[in-house]
Design a protein around this motif. Sequence first.
Motif: not given
Length: 163
Positions: A83-89
């Motif tokens: 899925x589209x990943x957010x910038x926060x890991x």
Amino acid sequence: MKDLEVLGIKKVEKSASFEERLITFRLNEELIGVNIQDVIKITKDIEITPVPKTKDYILGVMNLRGNIIPVVTLKKKFNLPEREENDKKTIVVVETELGHIGILVDKVEGAINIDPEEIQPAPMNAIGIDPEFIDGVIMISGEGDKELLTLLNIKKIFKKENL
């Protein structure tokens, strides 16, 4: 507590209730749980340095308090849709026979207690993960309705033979 009386001797028996504590997180929309005893640390926004010529599910390594720890994505390891990943890991660092390993997760939900007697065997192809790596599933009460929690066996996933 139950009172038992045998041959005129009164004995108090404690009813033992064992609970397991889990850390729960999301992979895509799926709720996943791992035993809290396997979890070393949960960290966010840490830099991952790619390592060339590694398997596609190994994202790279991170430096955690002077220790170099490999970071993997279970989505690629289990061929789950990306899925589209957010910038926060968000990374859950776990203890394995191979040492500490970081697992990239979408979101940490928190810690919960479960009754081991409520754990059911994993259905075939539960959420696309090989049942060999699943200890079972449990229905938990979520916001308004029940949700399936899949219990992963970290020790089996990160055995030398399975990497």
